[in-house]
Design a protein around this motif. Structure first.
Motif, short mmCIF file in Angstrom:
data_model
loop_
_atom_site.label_atom_id
_atom_site.label_comp_id
_atom_site.label_asym_id
_atom_site.label_seq_id
_atom_site.Cartn_x
_atom_site.Cartn_y
_atom_site.Cartn_z
N ILE A 1 -2.31 25.82 -21.25
CA ILE A 1 -1.33 26.75 -20.71
C ILE A 1 -0.60 27.43 -21.86
O ILE A 1 -0.75 27.05 -23.02
CB ILE A 1 -0.32 26.01 -19.80
CG1 ILE A 1 0.30 24.82 -20.54
CG2 ILE A 1 -0.98 25.58 -18.51
CD1 ILE A 1 1.32 24.06 -19.75
N LYS A 2 0.21 28.42 -21.52
CA LYS A 2 0.95 29.16 -22.54
C LYS A 2 2.04 28.26 -23.13
O LYS A 2 2.61 27.41 -22.43
CB LYS A 2 1.57 30.41 -21.92
CG LYS A 2 0.54 31.43 -21.46
CD LYS A 2 1.20 32.64 -20.83
CE LYS A 2 0.17 33.66 -20.37
NZ LYS A 2 0.78 34.83 -19.72
N PRO A 3 2.33 28.45 -24.42
CA PRO A 3 3.36 27.62 -25.06
C PRO A 3 4.69 27.65 -24.33
O PRO A 3 5.38 26.63 -24.24
CB PRO A 3 3.48 28.24 -26.46
CG PRO A 3 2.17 28.91 -26.71
CD PRO A 3 1.70 29.40 -25.37
N GLN A 4 5.05 28.79 -23.77
CA GLN A 4 6.34 28.93 -23.10
C GLN A 4 6.42 28.10 -21.81
O GLN A 4 7.50 27.82 -21.31
CB GLN A 4 6.62 30.40 -22.78
CG GLN A 4 6.77 31.29 -24.00
CD GLN A 4 5.43 31.73 -24.60
OE1 GLN A 4 4.36 31.40 -24.08
NE2 GLN A 4 5.49 32.47 -25.69
N GLN A 5 5.25 27.72 -21.27
CA GLN A 5 5.21 26.93 -20.04
C GLN A 5 5.13 25.43 -20.32
O GLN A 5 5.30 24.62 -19.41
CB GLN A 5 3.97 27.33 -19.21
CG GLN A 5 3.91 28.78 -18.80
CD GLN A 5 2.57 29.11 -18.16
OE1 GLN A 5 1.51 28.80 -18.71
NE2 GLN A 5 2.60 29.74 -17.00
N ALA B 1 -2.06 24.59 -26.75
CA ALA B 1 -1.00 25.59 -26.76
C ALA B 1 -0.60 25.90 -28.20
O ALA B 1 -0.17 25.00 -28.94
CB ALA B 1 0.21 25.10 -25.97
#
Length: 268
Positions: free
Chosen positions: A68-72, A93
């Protein structure tokens, strides 16, 4: 080996396809993906188990891959934490340090951080791996098996080196595409057709990389071998040296590494 992917995007898809090509059983792979269209595509294309939400059943596995995206990642890690027992957690990520992820997992330490690159999507990637001290040899092998399904892997013993890996290979495909762009532009300006410019640039880049990969000699030696005194290649390289091309590339990679450090700091 039972594997659960959290996130079903391009990189997860590449790894799943690679695992299946290597003979991994589809029924041993699960994917947690909230997007219904993506979830249906994964089930139809690969016949893997799919889940709309993270739940205990979804992570009954030997390895959980966070794709998943780092921000998630922080939010997902906090939801995942109470569901973990002995599973290996592998993160792809970018920028999130292993110790940061471990902290988000409430101190869970069976964590491997990886840095793949986009050629993994065609099985030609290279991935660096870093493991926290708690990760057992068998779990390191699990992580290696998963990431090797999309190309070659290497381990680093110092996580700080992951910033260099990110700068060299994580961002590296963009540098290669940038050089291909320049070659095609020059070819067009010299009167070649767009199709010819594309073929010449791509095949030259691909063939040269294969030649270097198959040779025991370093790149500098290979370059010297095709640079005849007083010839066209020498003239081109002289122009590049005058323009500081090599120094600019080296400086750019240093800048990418510095940015990787900054992003890692911001994601703590």
């Amino acid at each position: 080996m039972r594997i659960t992917f959290i996130g079903g995007g391009n990189m997860a898809t590449a790894l799943i396809a690679g695992l299946l090509r290597q003979g991994h059983a589809a029924e041993q792979i699960s994917v947690v993906e909230h997007n219904a269209e993506a979830r249906a595509r994964l089930a139809a294309d690969f016949h893997v188990n799919t889940y709309a939400q993270l739940c205990a059943e979804a992570v009954i596995a030997d390895a959980v891959v966070l794709a998943i995206k780092p921000q998630q990642l922080k939010e997902v890690a906090q939801a995942l934490s109470p569901l973990l027992a002995t599973q290996l957690v592998v993160s792809i990520a970018a920028g999130v340090r292993a110790r940061t992820l471990s902290a988000w997992l409430m101190g869970y330490a069976n964590v491997v951080r990886s840095m793949p690159n986009t050629p993994a999507m065609i099985g030609a990637g290279v991935t660096a791996l870093y493991a926290l001290a708690a990760v057992q040899p068998a779990q390191r092998q699990m992580a290696q098996t998963i990431l090797e399904s999309a190309g070659s892997v290497l381990w680093v013993d110092d996580e700080a080196l992951m910033d260099a890996v990110t700068a060299v290979s994580g961002s590296g495909p963009a540098y290669v595409f940038y050089f291909i762009e320049a070659m095609q532009q020059a070819a067009l300006e010299l009167g070649l057709s767009a199709d010819a410019a594309r073929q010449l640039a791509l095949e030259t880049m691909l063939g040269s990389a294969r030649l270097a990969a198959g040779s025991s000699e370093d790149a500098a030696t290979l370059r010297a071998r095709v640079t005849s005194k007083g010839g066209t290649t020498e003239r081109a390289l002289q122009r590049m040296d005058e323009a500081g091309v090599k120094a600019a590339i080296v400086g750019a990679i240093h800048a990418a590494a510095e940015r990787s450090v900054e992003l890692g700091d911001a994601l703590q």
